[in-house]
Design a protein around this motif. Structure first.
Motif, PDB file in Angstrom:
ATOM      1  N   ASN A 546       0.815  -1.219   0.000  1.00 40.17           N
ATOM      2  CA  ASN A 546       0.000   0.000   0.000  1.00 40.17           C
ATOM      3  C   ASN A 546       0.851   1.273   0.000  1.00 40.17           C
ATOM      4  O   ASN A 546       0.312   2.370  -0.186  1.00 40.17           O
ATOM      5  CB  ASN A 546      -0.918   0.029   1.228  1.00 40.17           C
ATOM      6  N   MET A 547       2.149   1.092   0.194  1.00 34.11           N
ATOM      7  CA  MET A 547       3.036   2.237   0.271  1.00 34.11           C
ATOM      8  C   MET A 547       3.903   2.370  -0.973  1.00 34.11           C
ATOM      9  O   MET A 547       4.098   3.479  -1.491  1.00 34.11           O
ATOM     10  CB  MET A 547       3.919   2.123   1.524  1.00 34.11           C
ATOM     11  N   TYR A 548       4.454   1.239  -1.476  1.00 32.85           N
ATOM     12  CA  TYR A 548       5.395   1.275  -2.584  1.00 32.85           C
ATOM     13  C   TYR A 548       4.953   0.320  -3.689  1.00 32.85           C
ATOM     14  O   TYR A 548       4.204  -0.642  -3.442  1.00 32.85           O
ATOM     15  CB  TYR A 548       6.812   0.891  -2.122  1.00 32.85           C
ATOM     16  N   SER A 549       5.474   0.619  -4.881  1.00 32.97           N
ATOM     17  CA  SER A 549       5.270  -0.248  -6.047  1.00 32.97           C
ATOM     18  C   SER A 549       6.636  -0.574  -6.626  1.00 32.97           C
ATOM     19  O   SER A 549       7.414   0.336  -6.966  1.00 32.97           O
ATOM     20  CB  SER A 549       4.400   0.457  -7.105  1.00 32.97           C
ATOM     21  N   ILE A 550       6.949  -1.907  -6.719  1.00 36.54           N
ATOM     22  CA  ILE A 550       8.255  -2.364  -7.222  1.00 36.54           C
ATOM     23  C   ILE A 550       7.979  -3.311  -8.396  1.00 36.54           C
ATOM     24  O   ILE A 550       7.447  -4.422  -8.196  1.00 36.54           O
ATOM     25  CB  ILE A 550       9.067  -3.079  -6.131  1.00 36.54           C
ATOM     26  N   PRO A 551       8.292  -2.899  -9.611  1.00 37.39           N
ATOM     27  CA  PRO A 551       7.993  -3.781 -10.774  1.00 37.39           C
ATOM     28  C   PRO A 551       8.746  -5.112 -10.716  1.00 37.39           C
ATOM     29  O   PRO A 551       8.166  -6.172 -10.936  1.00 37.39           O
ATOM     30  CB  PRO A 551       8.429  -2.936 -11.979  1.00 37.39           C
ATOM     31  N   ILE A 552      10.058  -5.057 -10.474  1.00 39.04           N
ATOM     32  CA  ILE A 552      10.869  -6.282 -10.407  1.00 39.04           C
ATOM     33  C   ILE A 552      11.399  -6.378  -8.989  1.00 39.04           C
ATOM     34  O   ILE A 552      12.231  -5.567  -8.565  1.00 39.04           O
ATOM     35  CB  ILE A 552      12.028  -6.238 -11.431  1.00 39.04           C
ATOM     36  N   ALA A 553      10.899  -7.357  -8.222  1.00 39.45           N
ATOM     37  CA  ALA A 553      11.271  -7.495  -6.815  1.00 39.45           C
ATOM     38  C   ALA A 553      12.194  -8.670  -6.568  1.00 39.45           C
ATOM     39  O   ALA A 553      12.632  -8.875  -5.436  1.00 39.45           O
ATOM     40  CB  ALA A 553      10.024  -7.644  -5.946  1.00 39.45           C
ATOM     41  N   ARG A 554      12.531  -9.480  -7.583  1.00 33.14           N
ATOM     42  CA  ARG A 554      13.422 -10.626  -7.399  1.00 33.14           C
ATOM     43  C   ARG A 554      14.463 -10.608  -8.512  1.00 33.14           C
ATOM     44  O   ARG A 554      14.132 -10.412  -9.689  1.00 33.14           O
ATOM     45  CB  ARG A 554      12.653 -11.955  -7.442  1.00 33.14           C
ATOM     46  N   LYS A 555      15.721 -10.869  -8.155  1.00 32.74           N
ATOM     47  CA  LYS A 555      16.802 -10.934  -9.125  1.00 32.74           C
ATOM     48  C   LYS A 555      17.763 -12.042  -8.715  1.00 32.74           C
ATOM     49  O   LYS A 555      18.111 -12.169  -7.544  1.00 32.74           O
ATOM     50  CB  LYS A 555      17.542  -9.595  -9.208  1.00 32.74           C
ATOM     51  N   PRO A 556      18.203 -12.829  -9.704  1.00 33.59           N
ATOM     52  CA  PRO A 556      19.134 -13.929  -9.397  1.00 33.59           C
ATOM     53  C   PRO A 556      20.593 -13.494  -9.544  1.00 33.59           C
ATOM     54  O   PRO A 556      20.908 -12.539 -10.242  1.00 33.59           O
ATOM     55  CB  PRO A 556      18.776 -14.975 -10.452  1.00 33.59           C
ATOM     56  N   ILE A 557      21.437 -14.252  -8.847  1.00 35.16           N
ATOM     57  CA  ILE A 557      22.890 -14.109  -8.998  1.00 35.16           C
ATOM     58  C   ILE A 557      23.415 -15.512  -9.302  1.00 35.16           C
ATOM     59  O   ILE A 557      23.560 -16.347  -8.394  1.00 35.16           O
ATOM     60  CB  ILE A 557      23.533 -13.536  -7.729  1.00 35.16           C
ATOM     61  N   GLU A 578       0.434   9.913   1.906  1.00 33.87           N
ATOM     62  CA  GLU A 578       0.731  10.270   3.291  1.00 33.87           C
ATOM     63  C   GLU A 578       2.222  10.531   3.462  1.00 33.87           C
ATOM     64  O   GLU A 578       3.056   9.910   2.794  1.00 33.87           O
ATOM     65  CB  GLU A 578       0.284   9.160   4.244  1.00 33.87           C
ATOM     66  N   THR A 579       2.517  11.461   4.357  1.00 40.38           N
ATOM     67  CA  THR A 579       3.917  11.835   4.621  1.00 40.38           C
ATOM     68  C   THR A 579       4.517  10.893   5.659  1.00 40.38           C
ATOM     69  O   THR A 579       4.748  11.255   6.817  1.00 40.38           O
ATOM     70  CB  THR A 579       3.998  13.285   5.108  1.00 40.38           C
ATOM     71  N   GLU A 580       4.769   9.652   5.229  1.00 44.57           N
ATOM     72  CA  GLU A 580       5.386   8.656   6.084  1.00 44.57           C
ATOM     73  C   GLU A 580       6.124   7.656   5.221  1.00 44.57           C
ATOM     74  O   GLU A 580       5.992   7.656   3.982  1.00 44.57           O
ATOM     75  CB  GLU A 580       4.338   7.959   6.960  1.00 44.57           C
ATOM     76  N   SER A 581       6.895   6.804   5.849  1.00 44.17           N
ATOM     77  CA  SER A 581       7.679   5.802   5.132  1.00 44.17           C
ATOM     78  C   SER A 581       7.506   4.451   5.788  1.00 44.17           C
ATOM     79  O   SER A 581       7.010   4.346   6.921  1.00 44.17           O
ATOM     80  CB  SER A 581       9.155   6.197   5.101  1.00 44.17           C
ATOM     81  N   SER A 582       7.945   3.426   5.070  1.00 48.56           N
ATOM     82  CA  SER A 582       7.835   2.057   5.561  1.00 48.56           C
ATOM     83  C   SER A 582       9.117   1.314   5.203  1.00 48.56           C
ATOM     84  O   SER A 582       9.674   1.509   4.106  1.00 48.56           O
ATOM     85  CB  SER A 582       6.622   1.353   4.929  1.00 48.56           C
TER      86      SER A 582
END
Length: 614
Positions: A546-557, A578-582
């Motif tokens: 509800n706070m952030y949107s991350i298109p690619i959240a997994r990456k391999p090494i 809202e003026t807050e962070s998570s």
């Protein structure tokens, strides 16, 4: 030739003597003045004018005054001498150290004062404070009487006495206990109630029968009397009497009709007072109570500034900008007008009285302190100027101007002796150089800062209890080690540390955040701190959707070489208004283990609001 030689030698000797006499004339004058001053010091500053070892004096410093009450143009010494055997007292007028006139008065006076009532009337009146009234004398004859107003009676006390009057068989024990409860609750009881409580139990019934039909009244008692200049700060001129009562009332009376101009109330019972200034200009009244408090009345209003004395006061006076107070602990204290202690002087004997000292020819304004060992000490601020030894413990003192530049000191001892001293004219006062014992400043307590006091207390505790403190320290240290080890093991088990070591694999994760919002870039740097190559490593992010949107959240090494850092970038966008962070969690996994090896918690900054520019 021989006669010629003798003649020349005589001329040479006469010329040399003449030059020596001319050069030493100035030194001779200086030495002559020094001899005069030395002779004065040998004679002393005080000349005993009169003494009476069988005078049978019974008075105090407040009951002695110097003034012209007989319109003769010469100031005389008036003493109010009260008799212990009966209720009558007498006024004694002394002139040149001899008894000149007497006058009978009623009651036991607590103070007397002489002053002018008008500028066109040079004759001074004599005011005598006794019990609940102020008696005015002109030419030592009764002229006027001022009585204190009656105090209001407490309703509960009034009802008790009404009940005692209506019920003849009333239990007196109940009446006594009820009056004691009222007194314990800080209720000012009337004279009848106080006398009833002081009466012995067999006489209580007779006392109640004799006073129950009389009206109940309550009058206060005058305990202190002084004068306040009306329009000029000089010692001479019109003055106004100032009264202090037992219940803390302060009255300032007019000099003409003796009506109360100002009335104030202070907490406690008044012990002594002093005044400074003029009523029409600006004035101060210092009031010291038996509860060791000192109050200041400024221009008819009670000042909120007050201070507490270390011992009950015996006398108070203001010299320049300092307040001098003699206390019952044999110490003379000096306070500022704001109540800060400036200095203190420990006396060699208990103090009995303190009176003002004003010597106009030398511009000296100080105080005279009477001691129980017979010494009379003169202080100018903190300087000790003179010490006079009197035969007997001092009971009362008074210093005043008798005629022109003639000043006298009257001293009365506790055994009733009377001494009259005259201050020699042209005498000089200088601080006495001798000092017995340690300096006065050594007894003044230093204001230690709070942190310094805590350090001193802690050091003292360590010196007295070293073994117990060390055992407590070892116990607390062992408990701390145990607690840290438990939490560290728990963190390793749950992979909540940025560095992990498992099966000869040691990994570390560093995270940085770039941007001010709403778009951010999270950079993760993964390092292999071990010696072996790690295969199939994956990095996944966990966040508040509800706070952030991350298109690619997994990456391999695929392959993580030892000592070679791998940087992974993730694009993050804040979708909340809202003026807050998570926080965002970055977890490192391997194919051989279901739980994360490392969990790094990244605290995200607060996103700046999106601004639209038109």
């Amino acid at each position: 030739f021989l006669f010629l030689f003798l003649f020349l030698f005589l001329l040479f000797m006469m010329e040399s003597k003449r030059e020596e006499s001319m050069d030493g004339s100035g030194d001779h004058e200086v030495s002559k003045d020094m001899k005069k001053e030395t002779l004065r010091k040998k004679k002393g500053r005080w000349n005993l004018m009169a003494s009476n070892p069988v005078a049978n004096m019974n008075t105090s410093s407040n009951c002695i005054v110097v003034g012209d009450v007989t319109t003769s143009g010469i100031n005389k010494i008036i003493i109010a001498n009260y008799n212990q055997n009966n209720e009558n007292s007498e006024l004694k007028v002394y002139s040149s150290g001899m008894l000149d006139q007497t006058c009978n008065i009623v009651g036991k006076p607590c103070g007397i004062a002489s002053f002018q009532t008008a500028l066109d009337k040079p004759a001074q009146v004599l005011a005598v404070a006794s019990s609940g009234g102020l008696y005015i004398f002109k030419n030592l004859r009764p002229f006027f009487k001022f009585l204190l107003p009656e105090q209001p009676i407490n309703e509960d006390e009034r009802n008790l006495w009404i009940k005692a009057r209506n019920e003849p068989n009333m239990d007196l024990d109940v009446l006594e206990s009820s009056l004691i409860e009222l007194r314990m609750s800080d209720v000012h009881l009337s004279d009848r109630s106080l006398e009833f409580l002081a009466t012995s139990k067999p006489q209580k019934q007779n006392f109640v029968s004799s006073v129950k039909d009389m009206p109940i009244t309550s009058t206060s008692i005058i305990v202190s009397l002084c004068t306040l200049s009306k329009s000029s700060t000089n010692d001479e001129g019109v003055k106004m009497p100032v009264l202090g009562t037992e219940d803390g009332q302060v009255y300032i009376l007019r000099p003409g009709n003796f009506a109360a101009v100002t009335q104030l109330n202070v907490e406690g019972s008044i012990a002594c007072m002093c005044t400074v200034g003029a009523f029409d200009l600006e004035y101060r009244i210092l009031v010291a109570t038996r509860e060791r408090n000192v109050f200041t009345i400024k221009d008819g209003k009670l000042s909120p500034l007050s201070f507490l004395l270390p011992a009950p006061p015996l006398g108070i006076d203001r010299v320049k900008k300092c307040i001098l107070v003699a206390c019952a602990d044999s110490t003379l204290y000096c306070y500022s007008t704001k109540g800060k202690i400036l200095w203190q002087s420990k006396q060699p004997a208990p103090i009995t009285t303190l009176v003002p000292f004003s010597y106009i020819p030398k511009m000296i304004r100080g105080v005279l302190v009477g001691l129980q060992n017979g010494e009379v000490r003169l202080y100018d601020d903190k300087d000790l100027l003179d010490v006079l030894q009197v035969d007997g413990p001092i009971a009362a003192l008074r210093f005043g101007k008798v005629w022109k530049d003639s000043y006298s000191l009257l001293a009365v001892t506790t055994c009733g002796k009377y001494f009259s001293y005259e201050l020699r004219r042209g005498i000089n006062f200088s601080p006495m150089s001798f000092q017995k014992g340690p300096p006065v400043e050594q007894s003044i307590r230093i204001n230690v800062p709070t942190k310094t006091q805590l350090y001193v207390d802690q050091t003292e505790r360590e010196r007295t209890n070293p073994i117990a403190m060390h055992q407590t320290f070892r116990k607390d240290l062992y408990s701390l080690h145990n607690l840290v080890a438990r939490h560290y093991f728990k963190a390793l088990k749950s992979a909540l540390v940025p560095t992990a070591s498992l099966d000869d694999v040691t990994l570390a994760v560093d995270a940085t955040v770039q941007g001010i919002g709403p778009s951010f870039r999270l950079s993760l740097v993964v390092r292999n701190l071990g010696k072996n190559v790690v295969l199939n490593v994956r990095v996944a992010l966990s966040w508040n959707q509800n706070m952030y949107s991350i298109p690619i959240a997994r990456k391999p090494i695929p392959r993580l070489m030892p000592g070679v850092p791998i940087t992974l970038n993730f694009d993050i966008k804040c979708i909340s208004e809202e003026t807050e962070s998570s926080p965002i969690k970055a977890q490192v996994f391997t194919t051989s283990r279901s739980l994360p090896i490392i969990t790094a918690i990244v605290n995200m900054p607060i996103s700046e609001p999106l601004m639209s520019i038109r």
